[in-house]
Scaffold this active site. Structure first.
Site, short mmCIF file in Angstrom:
data_model
loop_
_atom_site.label_atom_id
_atom_site.label_comp_id
_atom_site.label_asym_id
_atom_site.label_seq_id
_atom_site.Cartn_x
_atom_site.Cartn_y
_atom_site.Cartn_z
N ASP A 36 0.65 -1.39 -0.15
CA ASP A 36 -0.31 0.10 -0.11
C ASP A 36 1.20 1.25 -0.31
O ASP A 36 1.50 1.64 0.61
CB ASP A 36 -0.79 -0.14 1.61
CG ASP A 36 -2.17 -1.03 1.49
OD1 ASP A 36 -2.30 -0.95 0.20
OD2 ASP A 36 -2.08 -2.27 2.33
N ASP A 176 -10.58 -4.88 -0.90
CA ASP A 176 -9.31 -4.53 0.16
C ASP A 176 -10.26 -3.96 1.52
O ASP A 176 -10.74 -2.81 0.59
CB ASP A 176 -8.67 -3.44 -1.01
CG ASP A 176 -7.26 -3.16 0.10
OD1 ASP A 176 -7.40 -3.87 0.41
OD2 ASP A 176 -7.13 -2.43 -0.44
C1 DX5 Z 1 -6.76 0.63 2.69
C2 DX5 Z 1 -5.50 -0.54 2.10
C3 DX5 Z 1 -5.79 -1.67 2.66
C4 DX5 Z 1 -5.25 -2.57 4.08
C5 DX5 Z 1 -6.28 -3.14 4.33
O1 DX5 Z 1 -6.46 2.13 2.48
O2 DX5 Z 1 -5.57 0.01 0.61
O3 DX5 Z 1 -4.95 -2.76 1.82
O4 DX5 Z 1 -4.44 -2.26 4.50
O5 DX5 Z 1 -5.87 -3.14 5.94
P1 DX5 Z 1 -7.80 -3.85 6.77
O6 DX5 Z 1 -6.84 -5.56 6.03
O7 DX5 Z 1 -6.67 -4.79 8.22
O8 DX5 Z 1 -8.21 -3.60 6.37
ZN ZN Z 2 -4.54 -1.62 -0.60
#
Ligand code: DX5
Ligand code: ZN
Length: 229
Positions: A36, A176
Protein backbone atom coordinates in the site's frame (compact mmCIF):
# COMPACT_ATOMS: atom_id res chain seq x y z
CA UNK A 1 -3.29 -20.88 -8.02
CA UNK A 2 -6.91 -22.03 -7.83
CA UNK A 3 -8.75 -19.06 -9.29
CA UNK A 4 -8.81 -17.25 -5.97
CA UNK A 5 -5.94 -15.46 -4.29
CA UNK A 6 -5.11 -14.17 -0.85
CA UNK A 7 -2.98 -11.01 -0.93
CA UNK A 8 -1.24 -10.21 2.35
CA UNK A 9 -1.05 -6.43 2.86
CA UNK A 10 2.20 -5.59 4.63
CA UNK A 11 0.71 -2.34 5.93
CA UNK A 12 0.08 -4.14 9.24
CA UNK A 13 3.43 -5.99 9.30
CA UNK A 14 6.14 -5.39 11.87
CA UNK A 15 8.67 -3.52 9.72
CA UNK A 16 11.56 -4.47 11.98
CA UNK A 17 10.89 -8.05 10.87
CA UNK A 18 9.47 -7.53 7.39
CA UNK A 19 11.50 -10.25 5.67
CA UNK A 20 10.58 -12.89 8.25
CA UNK A 21 6.90 -11.92 8.26
CA UNK A 22 6.70 -12.10 4.46
CA UNK A 23 8.35 -15.55 4.63
CA UNK A 24 5.67 -16.72 7.06
CA UNK A 25 2.94 -15.41 4.74
CA UNK A 26 4.53 -17.32 1.88
CA UNK A 27 4.84 -20.59 3.76
CA UNK A 28 1.27 -20.22 5.07
CA UNK A 29 -0.06 -20.09 1.51
CA UNK A 30 -0.53 -16.40 0.75
CA UNK A 31 -0.53 -15.91 -3.04
CA UNK A 32 0.47 -12.26 -3.40
CA UNK A 33 2.10 -9.59 -1.25
CA UNK A 34 0.06 -6.37 -1.34
CA UNK A 35 2.00 -3.11 -0.95
CA UNK A 36 0.00 0.00 0.00
CA UNK A 37 1.71 3.11 -1.31
CA UNK A 38 0.38 6.38 0.19
CA UNK A 39 1.58 9.91 -0.43
CA UNK A 40 -0.06 12.02 2.29
CA UNK A 41 -2.01 13.92 -0.39
CA UNK A 42 -4.47 11.53 -1.99
CA UNK A 43 -4.86 9.83 1.40
CA UNK A 44 -4.07 11.15 4.88
CA UNK A 45 -1.11 8.84 5.51
CA UNK A 46 2.41 8.31 4.16
CA UNK A 47 3.78 4.81 3.77
CA UNK A 48 6.13 3.12 1.32
CA UNK A 49 7.83 3.75 -2.01
CA UNK A 50 9.77 1.77 -4.63
CA UNK A 51 12.56 1.16 -2.11
CA UNK A 52 10.30 -1.10 -0.04
CA UNK A 53 9.01 -2.89 -3.14
CA UNK A 54 12.61 -3.60 -4.09
CA UNK A 55 13.31 -4.91 -0.57
CA UNK A 56 10.24 -7.20 -0.74
CA UNK A 57 11.38 -8.47 -4.12
CA UNK A 58 14.64 -9.66 -2.57
CA UNK A 59 12.90 -11.77 0.08
CA UNK A 60 10.00 -13.39 -1.77
CA UNK A 61 9.04 -15.01 -5.05
CA UNK A 62 5.39 -14.08 -4.54
CA UNK A 63 3.96 -11.51 -6.95
CA UNK A 64 4.04 -7.97 -5.56
CA UNK A 65 0.61 -6.37 -5.89
CA UNK A 66 1.23 -2.64 -5.60
CA UNK A 67 -1.71 -0.36 -4.74
CA UNK A 68 -0.88 3.25 -5.57
CA UNK A 69 -2.84 5.65 -3.37
CA UNK A 70 -0.93 8.62 -4.76
CA UNK A 71 -1.50 11.67 -6.91
CA UNK A 72 0.06 11.64 -10.38
CA UNK A 73 0.76 7.89 -10.30
CA UNK A 74 1.94 8.02 -13.93
CA UNK A 75 5.14 9.72 -12.73
CA UNK A 76 6.11 6.71 -10.63
CA UNK A 77 5.02 3.69 -12.67
CA UNK A 78 8.43 2.98 -14.11
CA UNK A 79 10.16 3.21 -10.74
CA UNK A 80 7.74 0.71 -9.20
CA UNK A 81 8.02 -1.62 -12.20
CA UNK A 82 11.82 -1.51 -12.00
CA UNK A 83 11.65 -2.19 -8.27
CA UNK A 84 9.87 -5.47 -9.03
CA UNK A 85 6.11 -4.81 -8.93
CA UNK A 86 4.08 -7.54 -10.66
CA UNK A 87 0.94 -5.46 -10.69
CA UNK A 88 0.32 -1.73 -10.43
CA UNK A 89 -3.14 -0.57 -9.43
CA UNK A 90 -4.07 3.08 -9.89
CA UNK A 91 -7.06 5.02 -8.55
CA UNK A 92 -9.56 6.27 -11.12
CA UNK A 93 -9.83 9.42 -8.97
CA UNK A 94 -6.15 10.26 -9.69
CA UNK A 95 -5.98 9.42 -13.41
CA UNK A 96 -7.38 11.93 -15.90
CA UNK A 97 -6.25 9.64 -18.75
CA UNK A 98 -6.97 6.30 -17.19
CA UNK A 99 -6.87 4.28 -20.42
CA UNK A 100 -3.40 5.59 -21.22
CA UNK A 101 -2.16 4.96 -17.72
CA UNK A 102 -3.36 1.34 -17.89
CA UNK A 103 -1.68 0.89 -21.27
CA UNK A 104 1.54 2.29 -19.87
CA UNK A 105 1.43 -0.15 -16.95
CA UNK A 106 1.02 -3.02 -19.44
CA UNK A 107 3.90 -1.73 -21.53
CA UNK A 108 6.07 -1.91 -18.41
CA UNK A 109 5.24 -5.62 -18.20
CA UNK A 110 2.96 -5.31 -15.16
CA UNK A 111 -0.63 -6.34 -14.52
CA UNK A 112 -2.71 -3.20 -14.97
CA UNK A 113 -5.19 -2.56 -12.19
CA UNK A 114 -7.78 0.11 -11.53
CA UNK A 115 -9.30 0.87 -8.14
CA UNK A 116 -12.36 2.76 -6.96
CA UNK A 117 -12.79 4.57 -3.67
CA UNK A 118 -15.93 3.57 -1.74
CA UNK A 119 -17.84 6.68 -2.85
CA UNK A 120 -16.85 6.39 -6.54
CA UNK A 121 -19.50 4.81 -8.79
CA UNK A 122 -18.68 1.87 -11.08
CA UNK A 123 -19.70 3.89 -14.15
CA UNK A 124 -16.49 5.92 -13.79
CA UNK A 125 -14.40 2.92 -14.84
CA UNK A 126 -16.80 1.28 -17.26
CA UNK A 127 -14.99 2.55 -20.35
CA UNK A 128 -11.69 0.93 -19.29
CA UNK A 129 -12.99 -2.38 -17.96
CA UNK A 130 -11.98 -4.27 -21.09
CA UNK A 131 -8.41 -2.97 -20.69
CA UNK A 132 -7.96 -3.78 -17.02
CA UNK A 133 -6.19 -6.93 -15.81
CA UNK A 134 -7.48 -6.28 -12.30
CA UNK A 135 -10.30 -4.23 -10.80
CA UNK A 136 -10.07 -3.41 -7.11
CA UNK A 137 -13.03 -2.42 -4.97
CA UNK A 138 -12.01 -0.65 -1.78
CA UNK A 139 -14.25 -1.74 1.04
CA UNK A 140 -12.85 0.81 3.54
CA UNK A 141 -11.94 4.46 3.26
CA UNK A 142 -8.30 4.35 2.17
CA UNK A 143 -5.36 5.40 4.32
CA UNK A 144 -5.02 2.88 7.12
CA UNK A 145 -5.37 -0.78 7.91
CA UNK A 146 -7.91 -1.86 10.51
CA UNK A 147 -10.73 0.26 9.04
CA UNK A 148 -14.42 -0.59 9.22
CA UNK A 149 -15.70 -2.80 6.39
CA UNK A 150 -18.32 -1.06 4.22
CA UNK A 151 -21.03 -3.67 3.54
CA UNK A 152 -22.38 -1.81 0.46
CA UNK A 153 -19.13 -2.76 -1.32
CA UNK A 154 -20.59 -6.22 -1.96
CA UNK A 155 -23.19 -4.75 -4.36
CA UNK A 156 -20.41 -2.94 -6.21
CA UNK A 157 -18.48 -6.20 -6.55
CA UNK A 158 -21.60 -7.97 -7.86
CA UNK A 159 -22.18 -5.19 -10.40
CA UNK A 160 -18.56 -5.41 -11.58
CA UNK A 161 -18.76 -9.21 -11.75
CA UNK A 162 -21.74 -8.93 -14.12
CA UNK A 163 -19.99 -6.31 -16.24
CA UNK A 164 -16.69 -8.22 -16.44
CA UNK A 165 -18.51 -11.44 -17.33
CA UNK A 166 -20.49 -9.65 -20.02
CA UNK A 167 -17.22 -8.47 -21.55
CA UNK A 168 -15.74 -11.96 -21.34
CA UNK A 169 -13.00 -10.45 -19.16
CA UNK A 170 -10.80 -12.68 -17.04
CA UNK A 171 -9.59 -9.73 -14.95
CA UNK A 172 -9.06 -10.29 -11.27
CA UNK A 173 -11.82 -8.75 -9.15
CA UNK A 174 -10.05 -7.79 -5.95
CA UNK A 175 -11.43 -6.50 -2.65
CA UNK A 176 -9.44 -4.59 -0.07
CA UNK A 177 -10.38 -3.34 3.37
CA UNK A 178 -11.88 -5.08 6.38
CA UNK A 179 -11.48 -8.51 4.77
CA UNK A 180 -11.51 -11.30 7.37
CA UNK A 181 -12.95 -14.79 7.73
CA UNK A 182 -16.46 -13.31 8.09
CA UNK A 183 -16.44 -10.76 5.27
CA UNK A 184 -14.44 -12.81 2.75
CA UNK A 185 -17.29 -15.28 2.05
CA UNK A 186 -19.71 -12.41 1.34
CA UNK A 187 -17.31 -10.86 -1.14
CA UNK A 188 -16.56 -14.22 -2.74
CA UNK A 189 -20.27 -14.82 -3.12
CA UNK A 190 -20.57 -11.40 -4.79
CA UNK A 191 -17.94 -12.44 -7.33
CA UNK A 192 -14.56 -11.33 -5.98
CA UNK A 193 -11.54 -13.47 -6.83
CA UNK A 194 -8.68 -11.75 -4.96
CA UNK A 195 -8.81 -10.85 -1.29
CA UNK A 196 -6.47 -8.37 0.39
CA UNK A 197 -6.02 -8.51 4.16
CA UNK A 198 -3.69 -6.66 6.51
CA UNK A 199 -5.04 -6.87 10.08
CA UNK A 200 -6.72 -10.25 9.61
CA UNK A 201 -3.29 -11.68 8.78
CA UNK A 202 -0.65 -9.65 10.62
CA UNK A 203 -2.76 -8.94 13.74
CA UNK A 204 -4.37 -12.35 14.01
CA UNK A 205 -4.35 -13.33 17.71
CA UNK A 206 -2.74 -16.70 16.88
CA UNK A 207 -0.19 -15.20 14.50
CA UNK A 208 0.37 -14.71 10.79
CA UNK A 209 0.25 -18.40 9.87
CA UNK A 210 -3.16 -18.80 11.51
CA UNK A 211 -4.35 -15.57 9.88
CA UNK A 212 -3.55 -16.76 6.36
CA UNK A 213 -4.95 -20.22 7.07
CA UNK A 214 -8.24 -18.81 8.40
CA UNK A 215 -8.75 -16.93 5.12
CA UNK A 216 -7.67 -19.88 2.98
CA UNK A 217 -10.17 -22.09 4.81
CA UNK A 218 -12.95 -19.75 3.67
CA UNK A 219 -11.83 -20.07 0.05
CA UNK A 220 -12.22 -23.85 0.25
CA UNK A 221 -15.75 -23.61 1.63
CA UNK A 222 -18.02 -24.06 -1.39
CA UNK A 223 -21.28 -23.32 0.41
CA UNK A 224 -21.01 -19.56 0.78
CA UNK A 225 -24.45 -18.05 0.72
CA UNK A 226 -25.99 -21.23 -0.65
CA UNK A 227 -29.22 -22.56 0.79
CA UNK A 228 -28.68 -25.48 3.15
CA UNK A 229 -28.76 -28.76 1.20
C1 DX5 B 1 -6.37 0.67 2.89
C2 DX5 B 1 -5.38 -0.25 2.22
C3 DX5 B 1 -5.60 -1.66 2.57
C4 DX5 B 1 -5.37 -1.98 4.02
C5 DX5 B 1 -6.25 -3.11 4.42
O1 DX5 B 1 -6.06 1.99 2.58
O2 DX5 B 1 -5.48 -0.14 0.83
O3 DX5 B 1 -4.82 -2.55 1.75
O4 DX5 B 1 -4.04 -2.33 4.29
O5 DX5 B 1 -6.18 -3.26 5.80
P1 DX5 B 1 -7.22 -4.20 6.59
O6 DX5 B 1 -7.17 -5.55 5.96
O7 DX5 B 1 -6.71 -4.17 8.00
O8 DX5 B 1 -8.56 -3.54 6.44
ZN1 ZN C 1 -4.53 -1.74 -0.51
Amino acid sequence: MNGFVIAASILSADFTRLGQEIAVCESAGADWIHVDVMDGHFVPNITMGPFIVEACKRVTKLPLDVHLMIEKPEQYLEAFAKAGASGLTVHVETCPQLDQTLLEIKSLGCRAGVVLNPETPVRQIESVLALADLVLVLSVHPGFSGGKFIPESAAKVADLRRKLDALGSSAWLEVDGGINAETLPKMKEAGATAFVAASAIFKHPQGILAGVQALRAQLKNKNHGAAAP
